[in-house]
Design an enzyme around this catalytic site. Sequence first.
Site, PDB file in Angstrom:
ATOM      1  N   GLY A   1       0.635 -16.920   7.272  1.00 27.99           N
ATOM      2  CA  GLY A   1       0.931 -16.278   8.547  1.00 27.99           C
ATOM      3  C   GLY A   1       2.019 -15.228   8.471  1.00 27.99           C
ATOM      4  O   GLY A   1       2.538 -14.778   9.500  1.00 27.99           O
TER       5      GLY A   1
ATOM      6  N   GLU B   1       0.012  -9.706   9.402  1.00 23.71           N
ATOM      7  CA  GLU B   1      -0.788  -9.587  10.612  1.00 23.71           C
ATOM      8  C   GLU B   1      -2.204 -10.081  10.294  1.00 23.71           C
ATOM      9  O   GLU B   1      -2.570 -10.203   9.122  1.00 23.71           O
ATOM     10  CB  GLU B   1      -0.819  -8.128  11.070  1.00 23.71           C
ATOM     11  CG  GLU B   1       0.530  -7.563  11.470  1.00 23.71           C
ATOM     12  CD  GLU B   1       1.116  -8.255  12.695  1.00 23.71           C
ATOM     13  OE1 GLU B   1       0.326  -8.719  13.555  1.00 23.71           O
ATOM     14  OE2 GLU B   1       2.347  -8.353  12.786  1.00 23.71           O
TER      15      GLU B   1
ATOM     16  N   ASP C   1       4.870  -0.229   9.813  1.00 23.91           N
ATOM     17  CA  ASP C   1       5.867  -1.072  10.476  1.00 23.91           C
ATOM     18  C   ASP C   1       7.255  -0.766   9.922  1.00 23.91           C
ATOM     19  O   ASP C   1       8.226  -0.609  10.676  1.00 23.91           O
ATOM     20  CB  ASP C   1       5.524  -2.548  10.267  1.00 23.91           C
ATOM     21  CG  ASP C   1       6.573  -3.476  10.880  1.00 23.91           C
ATOM     22  OD1 ASP C   1       6.803  -3.370  12.101  1.00 23.91           O
ATOM     23  OD2 ASP C   1       7.155  -4.290  10.146  1.00 23.91           O
TER      24      ASP C   1
ATOM     25  N   LYS D   1      10.629   1.103  11.842  1.00 25.21           N
ATOM     26  CA  LYS D   1      11.986   0.546  11.794  1.00 25.21           C
ATOM     27  C   LYS D   1      12.958   1.548  11.165  1.00 25.21           C
ATOM     28  O   LYS D   1      14.092   1.708  11.635  1.00 25.21           O
ATOM     29  CB  LYS D   1      11.984  -0.757  10.997  1.00 25.21           C
ATOM     30  CG  LYS D   1      11.209  -1.884  11.658  1.00 25.21           C
ATOM     31  CD  LYS D   1      11.094  -3.089  10.734  1.00 25.21           C
ATOM     32  CE  LYS D   1      10.277  -4.205  11.350  1.00 25.21           C
ATOM     33  NZ  LYS D   1      10.073  -5.344  10.414  1.00 25.21           N
TER      34      LYS D   1
ATOM     35  N   GLY E   1       8.009 -14.661   9.911  1.00 18.73           N
ATOM     36  CA  GLY E   1       7.762 -15.976  10.497  1.00 18.73           C
ATOM     37  C   GLY E   1       7.917 -15.971  12.009  1.00 18.73           C
ATOM     38  O   GLY E   1       8.661 -15.174  12.573  1.00 18.73           O
TER      39      GLY E   1
END
Length: 202
Positions: A53, A56, A67, A71, A185
Amino acid sequence: GTPVVHTLKHIVASGDSVVKIQGALSGTLGYLMSGLQEGKPYSSVVKEAHKLGFTEPDPRDDLGGMDVARKALILSRLWGSQLEMKDVQVEALFPDDFASLEVPEFMEALAQLDTDYAKKVAEAEEAGKALRYVASIDEKSCVVGLKAVDKESPLGRLSGSDNLVEFYTEIYGEKPVVVQGAGAGDKVTAVGIVADMVRVAQ
């Protein structure tokens, strides 16, 4: 969750001048880089991260680097730059022709990249360096992609899914201010959201 933005604002408010910022801004890609350094095949680490997990639902959303680019651009703009997203140089961790594949096909095709990434890791190792997915920011540019870094540097010692940012400033010189914390997470994401809500409420 990691107080990167707060730290940058504090440095600027103190009157110190930022010279350079570089960091690993994706827990997912940090996990991938650590797995590669341990000698695991690229495809197996991506599949492992997907199962845990960390990625994505479509891993390309992480492996594409956008991503990290977003940032990095936020940090650049907070520093005072006028850069736009189109100005950010982004290196994706898969070839262009993989972009049109369905997710199951993409996952199967990843094995085609194992040899190439094993070679990149080996080349970095031979030079005494570690391969990381790094955002490098200065006054005029913002570059996101693979970078071989000194093994003894904070980024070089980084392992697992932690995020880490190095702030190089005039006062701190070659010894950067380092911010490090968990980067992947559900719980980490939840803590970050709560912290944002508290700041807005204040």
